[in-house]
Design an enzyme around this catalytic site. Structure first.
Site, PDB file in Angstrom:
ATOM      1  N   SER A 218      32.963 -33.311 -20.206  1.00  0.00           N
ATOM      2  CA  SER A 218      32.993 -31.995 -20.843  1.00  0.00           C
ATOM      3  C   SER A 218      34.394 -31.424 -20.869  1.00  0.00           C
ATOM      4  CB  SER A 218      32.120 -31.009 -20.050  1.00  0.00           C
ATOM      5  OG  SER A 218      30.817 -31.475 -19.920  1.00  0.00           O
TER       6      SER A 218
ATOM      7  N   HIS B 138      31.321 -36.798 -27.018  1.00  0.00           N
ATOM      8  CA  HIS B 138      30.762 -35.672 -26.261  1.00  0.00           C
ATOM      9  C   HIS B 138      29.480 -35.162 -26.912  1.00  0.00           C
ATOM     10  CE1 HIS B 138      31.084 -31.338 -24.656  1.00  0.00           C
ATOM     11  NE2 HIS B 138      30.574 -32.116 -23.727  1.00  0.00           N
TER      12      HIS B 138
ATOM     13  N   GLU C 294      31.019 -34.480 -30.486  1.00  0.00           N
ATOM     14  CA  GLU C 294      32.466 -34.368 -30.662  1.00  0.00           C
ATOM     15  C   GLU C 294      33.077 -35.748 -30.412  1.00  0.00           C
ATOM     16  OE1 GLU C 294      33.489 -29.784 -29.429  1.00  0.00           O
ATOM     17  OE2 GLU C 294      33.112 -31.174 -27.783  1.00  0.00           O
TER      18      GLU C 294
ATOM     19  N   ASN D 172      33.275 -26.422 -25.794  1.00  0.00           N
ATOM     20  CA  ASN D 172      33.395 -25.881 -24.433  1.00  0.00           C
ATOM     21  C   ASN D 172      34.604 -24.966 -24.255  1.00  0.00           C
ATOM     22  OD1 ASN D 172      31.055 -26.952 -23.454  1.00  0.00           O
ATOM     23  ND2 ASN D 172      32.004 -28.776 -22.601  1.00  0.00           N
TER      24      ASN D 172
HETATM   25  N1  CAA Z   1      14.342 -33.783 -24.743  1.00  0.00           N
HETATM   26  C1  CAA Z   1      13.790 -33.998 -25.946  1.00  0.00           C
HETATM   27  N2  CAA Z   1      13.323 -33.006 -26.733  1.00  0.00           N
HETATM   28  C2  CAA Z   1      13.398 -31.751 -26.266  1.00  0.00           C
HETATM   29  C3  CAA Z   1      13.956 -31.441 -25.004  1.00  0.00           C
HETATM   30  C4  CAA Z   1      14.449 -32.525 -24.240  1.00  0.00           C
HETATM   31  N3  CAA Z   1      15.017 -32.328 -23.051  1.00  0.00           N
HETATM   32  N4  CAA Z   1      13.884 -30.096 -24.831  1.00  0.00           N
HETATM   33  C5  CAA Z   1      13.315 -29.580 -25.921  1.00  0.00           C
HETATM   34  N5  CAA Z   1      13.027 -30.571 -26.782  1.00  0.00           N
HETATM   35  C6  CAA Z   1      12.445 -30.458 -28.116  1.00  0.00           C
HETATM   36  C7  CAA Z   1      11.002 -30.003 -28.050  1.00  0.00           C
HETATM   37  O1  CAA Z   1      10.117 -31.102 -27.885  1.00  0.00           O
HETATM   38  C8  CAA Z   1      10.829 -29.337 -29.397  1.00  0.00           C
HETATM   39  O2  CAA Z   1      10.673 -30.335 -30.399  1.00  0.00           O
HETATM   40  P1  CAA Z   1       9.890 -30.042 -31.779  1.00  0.00           P
HETATM   41  O3  CAA Z   1      10.614 -28.925 -32.472  1.00  0.00           O
HETATM   42  O4  CAA Z   1       9.996 -31.339 -32.477  1.00  0.00           O
HETATM   43  O5  CAA Z   1       8.509 -29.653 -31.392  1.00  0.00           O
HETATM   44  C9  CAA Z   1      12.207 -28.680 -29.627  1.00  0.00           C
HETATM   45  O6  CAA Z   1      13.127 -29.402 -28.802  1.00  0.00           O
HETATM   46  C10 CAA Z   1      12.188 -27.228 -29.234  1.00  0.00           C
HETATM   47  O7  CAA Z   1      11.786 -27.164 -27.871  1.00  0.00           O
HETATM   48  P2  CAA Z   1      10.792 -26.073 -27.265  1.00  0.00           P
HETATM   49  O8  CAA Z   1       9.877 -25.560 -28.331  1.00  0.00           O
HETATM   50  O9  CAA Z   1      10.176 -26.622 -26.010  1.00  0.00           O
HETATM   51  O10 CAA Z   1      11.762 -24.970 -26.720  1.00  0.00           O
HETATM   52  P3  CAA Z   1      12.796 -24.071 -27.458  1.00  0.00           P
HETATM   53  O11 CAA Z   1      12.412 -23.770 -28.858  1.00  0.00           O
HETATM   54  O12 CAA Z   1      13.000 -22.978 -26.497  1.00  0.00           O
HETATM   55  O13 CAA Z   1      14.135 -24.982 -27.522  1.00  0.00           O
HETATM   56  C11 CAA Z   1      16.157 -25.791 -26.666  1.00  0.00           C
HETATM   57  C12 CAA Z   1      14.672 -25.589 -26.404  1.00  0.00           C
HETATM   58  C13 CAA Z   1      16.356 -26.763 -27.827  1.00  0.00           C
HETATM   59  C14 CAA Z   1      16.742 -26.365 -25.395  1.00  0.00           C
HETATM   60  C15 CAA Z   1      16.803 -24.387 -27.046  1.00  0.00           C
HETATM   61  O14 CAA Z   1      16.462 -23.431 -26.059  1.00  0.00           O
HETATM   62  C16 CAA Z   1      18.299 -24.441 -27.179  1.00  0.00           C
HETATM   63  O15 CAA Z   1      18.819 -24.847 -28.206  1.00  0.00           O
HETATM   64  N6  CAA Z   1      19.014 -23.982 -26.133  1.00  0.00           N
HETATM   65  C17 CAA Z   1      20.488 -23.974 -26.125  1.00  0.00           C
HETATM   66  C18 CAA Z   1      21.001 -25.340 -25.772  1.00  0.00           C
HETATM   67  C19 CAA Z   1      22.487 -25.397 -25.773  1.00  0.00           C
HETATM   68  O16 CAA Z   1      23.204 -24.438 -26.017  1.00  0.00           O
HETATM   69  N7  CAA Z   1      22.987 -26.589 -25.451  1.00  0.00           N
HETATM   70  C20 CAA Z   1      24.411 -26.811 -25.298  1.00  0.00           C
HETATM   71  C21 CAA Z   1      24.762 -26.753 -23.845  1.00  0.00           C
HETATM   72  S1  CAA Z   1      26.495 -26.957 -23.561  1.00  0.00           S
HETATM   73  C22 CAA Z   1      26.715 -28.598 -23.612  1.00  0.00           C
HETATM   74  O17 CAA Z   1      25.819 -29.379 -23.762  1.00  0.00           O
HETATM   75  C23 CAA Z   1      28.140 -29.087 -23.474  1.00  0.00           C
HETATM   76  C24 CAA Z   1      28.684 -29.277 -22.135  1.00  0.00           C
HETATM   77  O18 CAA Z   1      29.626 -30.093 -22.004  1.00  0.00           O
HETATM   78  C25 CAA Z   1      28.259 -28.484 -20.955  1.00  0.00           C
HETATM   79  P1  NAD Z   2      23.954 -35.120 -13.665  1.00  0.00           P
HETATM   80  O1  NAD Z   2      24.388 -34.591 -12.347  1.00  0.00           O
HETATM   81  O2  NAD Z   2      22.633 -34.703 -14.217  1.00  0.00           O
HETATM   82  O3  NAD Z   2      23.972 -36.726 -13.645  1.00  0.00           O
HETATM   83  C1  NAD Z   2      25.066 -37.501 -13.246  1.00  0.00           C
HETATM   84  C2  NAD Z   2      24.537 -38.839 -12.748  1.00  0.00           C
HETATM   85  O4  NAD Z   2      25.612 -39.767 -12.593  1.00  0.00           O
HETATM   86  C3  NAD Z   2      23.846 -38.734 -11.367  1.00  0.00           C
HETATM   87  O5  NAD Z   2      22.512 -39.198 -11.497  1.00  0.00           O
HETATM   88  C4  NAD Z   2      24.675 -39.649 -10.472  1.00  0.00           C
HETATM   89  O6  NAD Z   2      23.902 -40.356  -9.515  1.00  0.00           O
HETATM   90  C5  NAD Z   2      25.277 -40.605 -11.499  1.00  0.00           C
HETATM   91  N1  NAD Z   2      26.475 -41.329 -11.057  1.00  0.00           N
HETATM   92  C6  NAD Z   2      27.483 -40.876 -10.263  1.00  0.00           C
HETATM   93  N2  NAD Z   2      28.422 -41.845 -10.123  1.00  0.00           N
HETATM   94  C7  NAD Z   2      27.996 -42.915 -10.841  1.00  0.00           C
HETATM   95  C8  NAD Z   2      28.542 -44.210 -11.115  1.00  0.00           C
HETATM   96  N3  NAD Z   2      29.713 -44.596 -10.585  1.00  0.00           N
HETATM   97  N4  NAD Z   2      27.840 -45.061 -11.901  1.00  0.00           N
HETATM   98  C9  NAD Z   2      26.655 -44.678 -12.441  1.00  0.00           C
HETATM   99  N5  NAD Z   2      26.074 -43.474 -12.212  1.00  0.00           N
HETATM  100  C10 NAD Z   2      26.752 -42.592 -11.440  1.00  0.00           C
HETATM  101  O7  NAD Z   2      25.118 -34.751 -14.683  1.00  0.00           O
HETATM  102  P2  NAD Z   2      25.039 -34.520 -16.276  1.00  0.00           P
HETATM  103  O8  NAD Z   2      24.734 -33.092 -16.535  1.00  0.00           O
HETATM  104  O9  NAD Z   2      24.196 -35.594 -16.892  1.00  0.00           O
HETATM  105  O10 NAD Z   2      26.581 -34.725 -16.662  1.00  0.00           O
HETATM  106  C11 NAD Z   2      27.129 -36.015 -16.815  1.00  0.00           C
HETATM  107  C12 NAD Z   2      28.425 -35.928 -17.612  1.00  0.00           C
HETATM  108  O11 NAD Z   2      28.142 -35.341 -18.893  1.00  0.00           O
HETATM  109  C13 NAD Z   2      29.506 -35.044 -16.969  1.00  0.00           C
HETATM  110  O12 NAD Z   2      30.755 -35.591 -17.293  1.00  0.00           O
HETATM  111  C14 NAD Z   2      29.290 -33.688 -17.670  1.00  0.00           C
HETATM  112  O13 NAD Z   2      30.455 -32.899 -17.674  1.00  0.00           O
HETATM  113  C15 NAD Z   2      28.940 -34.159 -19.073  1.00  0.00           C
HETATM  114  N6  NAD Z   2      28.151 -33.205 -19.879  1.00  0.00           N
HETATM  115  C16 NAD Z   2      27.183 -32.438 -19.294  1.00  0.00           C
HETATM  116  C17 NAD Z   2      26.429 -31.573 -20.087  1.00  0.00           C
HETATM  117  C18 NAD Z   2      25.351 -30.712 -19.506  1.00  0.00           C
HETATM  118  O14 NAD Z   2      24.870 -29.808 -20.200  1.00  0.00           O
HETATM  119  N7  NAD Z   2      24.913 -30.927 -18.287  1.00  0.00           N
HETATM  120  C19 NAD Z   2      26.657 -31.530 -21.482  1.00  0.00           C
HETATM  121  C20 NAD Z   2      27.647 -32.363 -22.047  1.00  0.00           C
HETATM  122  C21 NAD Z   2      28.404 -33.198 -21.231  1.00  0.00           C
END
Ligand code: CAA
Ligand code: NAD
Length: 284
Positions: free
Chosen positions: A120, A141, A153, A191
């Protein structure tokens, strides 16, 4: 150019299991590697549960569901990734652990194979520099939940070749995703904007602006966001968010990116969010 047929995924947590499920659903053979056997089992169970839901909603037949799971080989042995044409690393957000894995992968994989990171916030070139193939290393990503979120990405470092980027764009499209170009700067595009917003929500909550429920309600009903910031923080994982904030602050020295004191304390208390049952909200 060798066609991508076999996809390796490292880490079976939130992201790795979602990436493996998405690749297998798109028809690829997948090897899912995880160091922790219990985490591998949890990841496999979460993929099965998501596919069961798709069957229940008549989006997929039982036969298709079984075929998707049949295309995923789960393992704790990194050597099982040997014949993969692409490996996507989705392990813990820690540069030392990721670098060690990149070295192992570089020694193991065929010359044509591409190694990608789902990081991330880390510097992709730092991981690429641990290999002898920096031209075939990039960021890929994905967003959480991977099977649902359309964006990927594609992160080009100063060493990634345009051919590698083209391969990754084509691969992302085969997964049914919409790729965009991103530079190798911490947080890439999404992000860079999202993380300061989430961290600021924690800061204003600490300052007593409103309850977390009302902040979440405000952002959902006022801006049409699907989740409020605290729901999203719990969904992403507070541990992962803390690592990301530390990395982005370290790079930019921008106070907006510094981990808020409450976030640090929640992580120290073992409250990681949805993934372990307690974060800003209780999921027990
Ligand atoms: N796996 C597979 N499918 C999933 C799922 C999962 N984990 N979670 C939800 N779904 C599916 C559901 O089955 C449903 O599918 P259908 O439309 O085909 O029926 C659909 O997604 C909608 O789900 P729900 O009706 O259960 O719930 P919702 O409408 O509240 O949506 C959500 C759930 C899609 C997670 C929505 O709340 C959402 O978009 N949230 C924001 C997510 C977001 O911002 N993600 C980015 C995070 S940041 C990141 O990822 C980057 C990083 O590096 C940290
Ligand atoms: P997580 O904690 O759910 O899972 C990470 C997994 O990696 C754990 O199960 C751990 O046991 C495993 N692991 C650690 N070292 C390992 C190795 N050497 N070989 C194989 N497996 C190993 O974390 P996550 O949320 O899935 O995040 C994973 C990566 O994806 C991070 O780099 C995170 O920044 C990125 N990411 C996270 C999100 C999010 O929403 N959580 C979204 C986009 C990208």
């Amino acid at each position: 150019m060798t066609e991508i047929a076999r996809v390796g995924v490292c880490g079976a947590g939130l992201m790795g299991s979602g990436i493996a499920q998405t690749a297998a659903t798109a028809g690829f053979e997948v090897v899912l590697m995880e160091v922790d056997a219990a985490a591998l089992q949890r990841g496999t169970a979460s993929m099965a549960a998501a596919l069961d839901k798709a069957v229940a909603k008549q989006r997929m037949t039982q036969t298709e569901r079984d075929a998707v799971l049949g295309r995923i080989a789960a393992t704790t042995d990194v050597k099982d990734l040997k014949n993969c044409d692409i490996v996507i690393e989705a392990i813990v957000e820690n540069v030392a652990i990721k670098t060690a894995l990149f070295k192992q992968l570089d020694d193991l994989l065929a010359a044509h194979a591409v190694i990608c990171t789902n990081t991330s916030s880390l510097c992709v070139i730092e991981l690429a520099a641990a290999t002898k193939r920096p031209d075939r290393v990039a960021g890929l990503h994905f967003f959480n939940p991977v099977p649902v979120m359309k964006l990927v990405e594609v992160v080009r470092t100063i060493a990634t070749t345009p051919e590698t980027i083209d391969r990754l764009f084509a691969f992302a499209q085969k997964l049914g995703k919409e790729p965009i170009h991103a530079k190798d700067t911490p947080g890439f595009v999404v992000n860079r904007l999202l993380v300061p917003y989430l961290l600021y929500a924690i800061r204003v909550y600490e300052d007593g602006l409103a309850s977390k429920e009302d902040i979440d309600k405000g952002m959902k009903l006022g801006c049409g966001y699907p989740m409020g910031p605290f729901e999203l923080l719990d969904f992403v994982g507070l541990d992962t968010t803390y690592f990301i904030a530390q990395i982005m602050f370290d790079e930019f020295k921008d106070p907006m990116m510094a981990p808020p004191t409450l976030l640090k304390r929640m992580v120290l208390a073992g409250r990681y969010g949805r993934k372990n049952g307690k974060g800003f909200y209780d999921y027990a």
